[in-house]
Design an enzyme around this catalytic site. Sequence first.
Site, short mmCIF file in Angstrom:
data_model
loop_
_atom_site.label_atom_id
_atom_site.label_comp_id
_atom_site.label_asym_id
_atom_site.label_seq_id
_atom_site.Cartn_x
_atom_site.Cartn_y
_atom_site.Cartn_z
N LYS A 13 -9.37 -7.25 1.92
CA LYS A 13 -9.24 -6.02 2.78
C LYS A 13 -10.27 -5.09 2.51
CE LYS A 13 -5.66 -2.69 4.25
NZ LYS A 13 -4.47 -2.45 4.31
N ASN A 52 -2.60 10.31 3.88
CA ASN A 52 -1.83 10.00 2.87
C ASN A 52 -2.54 9.99 1.44
OD1 ASN A 52 -1.46 7.02 1.30
ND2 ASN A 52 -2.26 6.79 3.48
N CYS A 72 -8.92 0.78 -1.46
CA CYS A 72 -8.11 2.16 -1.51
C CYS A 72 -8.93 3.32 -1.96
CB CYS A 72 -7.09 1.96 -2.35
SG CYS A 72 -6.09 3.35 -2.06
N GLY A 92 -5.63 -0.66 12.13
CA GLY A 92 -6.25 0.45 12.36
C GLY A 92 -5.76 1.19 13.70
N ILE A 104 -9.18 -2.35 9.07
CA ILE A 104 -9.70 -1.35 8.12
C ILE A 104 -8.64 -0.77 7.13
CG2 ILE A 104 -11.75 -0.83 9.20
CD1 ILE A 104 -10.66 1.91 10.04
N ASN A 105 -9.14 -0.49 6.01
CA ASN A 105 -8.04 0.43 5.24
C ASN A 105 -8.35 1.98 5.81
OD1 ASN A 105 -6.49 1.42 3.17
ND2 ASN A 105 -7.04 -0.47 2.03
N GLY A 154 0.76 -2.61 -2.10
CA GLY A 154 -0.18 -3.06 -2.97
C GLY A 154 0.60 -2.97 -4.49
N ASN A 204 -0.26 -7.59 -1.23
CA ASN A 204 -1.55 -6.82 -1.36
C ASN A 204 -1.68 -6.44 -3.01
OD1 ASN A 204 -2.61 -3.87 -1.47
ND2 ASN A 204 -3.33 -4.68 0.65
N GLY A 250 -3.61 5.65 11.36
CA GLY A 250 -2.95 6.08 12.97
C GLY A 250 -4.05 5.96 13.97
C1 LIG Z 1 1.48 5.72 3.55
C2 LIG Z 1 0.50 4.40 3.47
C3 LIG Z 1 0.25 3.60 2.40
C4 LIG Z 1 -0.60 2.82 2.24
N1 LIG Z 1 -0.73 1.84 1.04
C5 LIG Z 1 -1.56 0.76 1.22
C6 LIG Z 1 -1.65 -0.12 0.04
O1 LIG Z 1 -0.86 -0.33 -0.84
N2 LIG Z 1 -2.62 -0.91 0.13
C7 LIG Z 1 -3.43 -1.33 1.33
O2 LIG Z 1 -4.22 -2.15 1.07
N3 LIG Z 1 -3.28 -0.43 2.21
C8 LIG Z 1 -2.42 0.59 2.38
N4 LIG Z 1 -2.30 1.26 3.28
C9 LIG Z 1 -3.40 1.39 4.38
C10 LIG Z 1 -2.80 0.53 5.61
O3 LIG Z 1 -2.08 -0.80 5.10
C11 LIG Z 1 -3.51 0.25 6.57
O4 LIG Z 1 -4.82 -0.43 6.46
C12 LIG Z 1 -4.17 1.75 7.27
O5 LIG Z 1 -2.90 2.68 7.38
C13 LIG Z 1 -4.69 1.42 8.69
O6 LIG Z 1 -3.82 1.18 9.64
P1 LIG Z 1 -2.83 1.94 10.56
O7 LIG Z 1 -3.35 3.00 11.20
O8 LIG Z 1 -2.05 1.02 11.57
O9 LIG Z 1 -1.67 2.66 9.55
C14 LIG Z 1 -1.61 2.46 3.44
C15 LIG Z 1 -1.32 3.33 4.49
C16 LIG Z 1 -0.55 4.20 4.53
C17 LIG Z 1 -0.26 5.06 5.77
#
Ligand SMILES: Cc1cc2nc3c(=O)[nH]c(=O)nc-3n(C[C@H](O)[C@H](O)[C@H](O)COP(=O)(O)O)c2cc1C
Length: 301
Positions: free
Chosen positions: A165, A69, A130, A243, A191-192, A46, A99, A217
């Site tokens: 998002k 996080n 976020c 997600g 999803i975020n 982002g 982003n 995760g």
């Molecule tokens: C360490 C970390 C940093 C992230 N930073 C951002 C970000 O800057 N902008 C954003 O839209 N999502 C951010 N996310 C969310 C991820 O892009 C994603 O939507 C979320 O982790 C769910 O997917 P996953 O379970 O595959 O990780 C972040 C996730 C993690 C774990």
Amino acid sequence: MIDLKVKIGTLRLKNPVLLASGTCGYGKELSDFLDVSMLGGIVVKGISLEPRKGNPPPRICETPCGLLNSIGLENVGVERFIREKLPWLRDKGVTVIVNCLGNSIDEYKELSGRLGNVDGIHALEINISCPNVKKGGALFGTDPELTFKVTKAVREETDLPIIIKLSPNVTDICEIARACQEGGATAVSLINTLLGMAIDIERKRPFLGNIFGGLSGPAIKPVALRMVWQVARCVDIPVIGIGGITSFKDAIEFFMAGATAIQVGTATLIDPTSSEKILSGIIDFMKENNYLKIADMKIVD
Ligand SMILES: Cc1cc2nc3c(=O)[nH]c(=O)nc-3n(C[C@H](O)[C@H](O)[C@H](O)COP(=O)(O)O)c2cc1C
């Protein structure tokens, strides 16, 4: 012959596997392990108008099947991104989705205007979701009217495809998704992270410096899948599933729920080559099951 290409408005992806924002830096960080250009694209960390330091440590905490996080959107700011990070991605021919984050509608507008005409940027993903910043983020993504206003403001500012998002931390995800469509979004991604926390019982205090963090995760996959299913049935624009995707089977579930493309996030932190493995698993599965294109896998109900 299977066709992996997918269309998200005017955005053309060579395949439906993208790297999720915040889990792959600005691409180069993964280059020892992965050829990012063979993926559908990368959603970079982002970016805000000004650089951000993020939240106080500790900012990461492992939980059963997940990760909390509270990075707090640390980033280099838009000017350094364009000057120092983008050229590498452009040279490699990577499809780049930026982003974007802002604390006000004006900031989102200014940022998308600044990114709109830069060579090498193919789409914007607008992070209205976020949970880690005190102003902005969570507020926009949980209110349909504000979601509509941000989407419309960004739409008026740029001709690039815009992907909004979504946050899962809402009561009615369809209400928010419809606001995006009405505001002129090209697509939605979801999803975020889910808002959560952990407590260090020895120290008798919250584990994360920011107290709350975003859960990601495998633990969140069922929630994400349910929301993708719902949103794919309440809007007409493409849906990008995110997600807990760690294997090709997870990705296939999202395609069956109605996702046009998927993003791999936390899985990359466990194994930097996950996205590549997921992509080859998708290809094998499609061959074995005689699916010719991604859309053929959607469950028609
Ligand atoms: C360490 C970390 C940093 C992230 N930073 C951002 C970000 O800057 N902008 C954003 O839209 N999502 C951010 N996310 C969310 C991820 O892009 C994603 O939507 C979320 O982790 C769910 O997917 P996953 O379970 O595959 O990780 C972040 C996730 C993690 C774990």
